[in-house]
Design an enzyme around this catalytic site. Structure first.
Site, PDB file in Angstrom:
ATOM      1  N   ASN A 167      10.878  -1.853  10.597  1.00  0.00           N
ATOM      2  CA  ASN A 167      12.173  -1.192  10.746  1.00  0.00           C
ATOM      3  C   ASN A 167      11.922   0.222  11.286  1.00  0.00           C
ATOM      4  OD1 ASN A 167      14.711  -0.146  10.586  1.00  0.00           O
ATOM      5  ND2 ASN A 167      14.892  -0.284   8.352  1.00  0.00           N
ATOM      6  N   LYS A 215      14.003   2.261  12.514  1.00  0.00           N
ATOM      7  CA  LYS A 215      15.133   3.178  12.243  1.00  0.00           C
ATOM      8  C   LYS A 215      15.451   3.993  13.499  1.00  0.00           C
ATOM      9  CE  LYS A 215      13.896   2.962   7.435  1.00  0.00           C
ATOM     10  NZ  LYS A 215      14.026   3.475   6.092  1.00  0.00           N
ATOM     11  N   HIS A 266      21.350  -3.128   5.268  1.00  0.00           N
ATOM     12  CA  HIS A 266      20.318  -2.163   4.874  1.00  0.00           C
ATOM     13  C   HIS A 266      20.971  -1.056   4.037  1.00  0.00           C
ATOM     14  CE1 HIS A 266      17.304   0.954   4.993  1.00  0.00           C
ATOM     15  NE2 HIS A 266      16.433  -0.002   5.255  1.00  0.00           N
ATOM     16  N   GLU A 306      20.660   2.013   3.975  1.00  0.00           N
ATOM     17  CA  GLU A 306      21.126   3.198   4.719  1.00  0.00           C
ATOM     18  C   GLU A 306      22.474   2.915   5.380  1.00  0.00           C
ATOM     19  OE1 GLU A 306      17.519   3.791   6.940  1.00  0.00           O
ATOM     20  OE2 GLU A 306      16.516   4.355   5.079  1.00  0.00           O
ATOM     21  N   GLU A 326      14.909  -4.725  -1.394  1.00  0.00           N
ATOM     22  CA  GLU A 326      14.561  -3.329  -1.148  1.00  0.00           C
ATOM     23  C   GLU A 326      15.217  -2.431  -2.198  1.00  0.00           C
ATOM     24  OE1 GLU A 326      13.241  -2.611   3.124  1.00  0.00           O
ATOM     25  OE2 GLU A 326      15.400  -2.383   3.132  1.00  0.00           O
ATOM     26  N   GLY A 382      11.511   5.022   1.514  1.00  0.00           N
ATOM     27  CA  GLY A 382      11.164   6.334   2.046  1.00  0.00           C
ATOM     28  C   GLY A 382      10.743   7.349   1.003  1.00  0.00           C
ATOM     29  N   SER A 410       8.649   1.635   0.841  1.00  0.00           N
ATOM     30  CA  SER A 410       7.367   2.349   0.757  1.00  0.00           C
ATOM     31  C   SER A 410       6.139   1.451   0.856  1.00  0.00           C
ATOM     32  CB  SER A 410       7.309   3.207  -0.507  1.00  0.00           C
ATOM     33  OG  SER A 410       8.291   4.229  -0.433  1.00  0.00           O
ATOM     34  N   GLY A 442       9.136   0.458   6.811  1.00  0.00           N
ATOM     35  CA  GLY A 442       9.832   1.538   7.510  1.00  0.00           C
ATOM     36  C   GLY A 442       8.856   2.570   8.024  1.00  0.00           C
TER      37      GLY A 442
HETATM   38  P1  PGA Z   1      10.183   2.652   4.029  1.00  0.00           P
HETATM   39  O1  PGA Z   1      11.527   1.940   4.565  1.00  0.00           O
HETATM   40  O2  PGA Z   1       9.061   1.703   4.297  1.00  0.00           O
HETATM   41  O3  PGA Z   1      10.090   3.923   4.813  1.00  0.00           O
HETATM   42  O4  PGA Z   1      10.376   2.882   2.578  1.00  0.00           O
HETATM   43  C1  PGA Z   1      11.741   0.584   4.347  1.00  0.00           C
HETATM   44  C2  PGA Z   1      13.084   0.184   4.876  1.00  0.00           C
HETATM   45  O5  PGA Z   1      13.986   1.044   4.933  1.00  0.00           O
HETATM   46  O6  PGA Z   1      13.296  -0.977   5.241  1.00  0.00           O
END
Ligand code: PGA
Length: 240
Positions: free
Chosen positions: A8, A10, A88, A90, A160, A166, A202, A223
């Site tokens: 991802n 982003k 997602h 976000e 998730e 993140g 993460s 991510g």
């Molecule tokens: P991250 O994001 O690996 O930075 O925690 C994962 C995601 O948002 O799918």
């Protein structure tokens, strides 16, 4: 069946960085994993040259119409895109996507033959209140409402936990295993179908081997650790 590694990206990477990314991953083959890259819409064409599977980070629920700034599942399918992330955290948080809308988006994808990676997970507060299972069950029921049993195979769920995205924090392996088993059981009970469930939040070089070794885990959604293509290849080396 191969495990899934979703990247991802982003709202990251610019023109030159994308060209470099594509050069690094182009034509790379993996034995036991399916790599799916989720770049920004404007870079889908550039990423096509990598000869890897591609998906989008978002999709509109309708096939066409006056929806300025949106991209439809019909358009994606006609561009030979095979996957879209839906729900997602976000999108849920910053763009007010609720389970009703997410359900419509999933139906739009399935109607057009797009595969869905549906993201679900609890917030830190919900977890502290011991509501993780309750939240997961509610999301599954609402997000997958009225979806034909036969189409469940075109959906993968990404577990998730919102607080792990993140942040560098992850649940313990046992907690991941428990949540993933619970999700699978919920889908089986309601739809009679087995569903693949991957973990996101993460995931990085330091924990990917352990996470992928959890037997219930069918893959990972990565991510920040996927922003650097060389980092991705070293993670693939470690697990593939
Ligand atoms: P991250 O994001 O690996 O930075 O925690 C994962 C995601 O948002 O799918």
């Amino acid at each position: 069946m191969k495990k899934i590694i979703g990247l991802n990206l982003k709202m990251n990477l610019n023109h030159d960085e994308v060209l470099d990314y594509v050069r690094v991953i182009k034509d790379k083959k993996f034995n036991n994993h399916e790599l799916i890259i989720f770049p920004s819409f404007i870079y889908l064409d550039k990423f096509k040259e990598s000869n890897q599977l591609l998906g989008t980070q978002n999709v509109h629920q309708e096939d066409e119409g006056a929806f300025t700034g949106e991209v439809s599942p019909l358009q994606l399918k006609s561009e030979e895109i095979d996957y879209s992330l839906v729900g997602h955290s976000e999108r849920r948080k910053y763009f007010n996507e609720d389970d009703y809308l997410i359900n419509k988006k999933i139906k739009g994808c399935l109607r057009n033959g797009l595969q869905v990676i549906l993201c679900i997970g609890e917030t830190e507060e919900q977890r502290n209140l011991n509501k993780t299972k309750e939240v997961l069950e509610k999301q599954i029921k609402e997000d997958l409402k009225d979806i034909d049993n036969g189409l469940i195979k075109n959906i993968v769920i990404a577990y998730e936990p919102v607080w792990a995205i993140g942040t560098g924090k992850t649940p313990t392996n046992q907690e991941i295993d428990e949540a993933i088993k619970y999700i699978k059981q919920c889908v089986k009970l309601n739809y009679g179908s087995n569903i693949r469930v991957i973990y996101g939040g993460s995931v990085n070089k330091g924990n990917i081997v352990d996470i992928m070794n959890i037997s219930s885990v069918d893959g990972a959604l990565i991510g920040s650790a996927s922003n650097n293509p060389n980092n991705v290849l070293s993670m693939m080396d470690m697990i593939d």
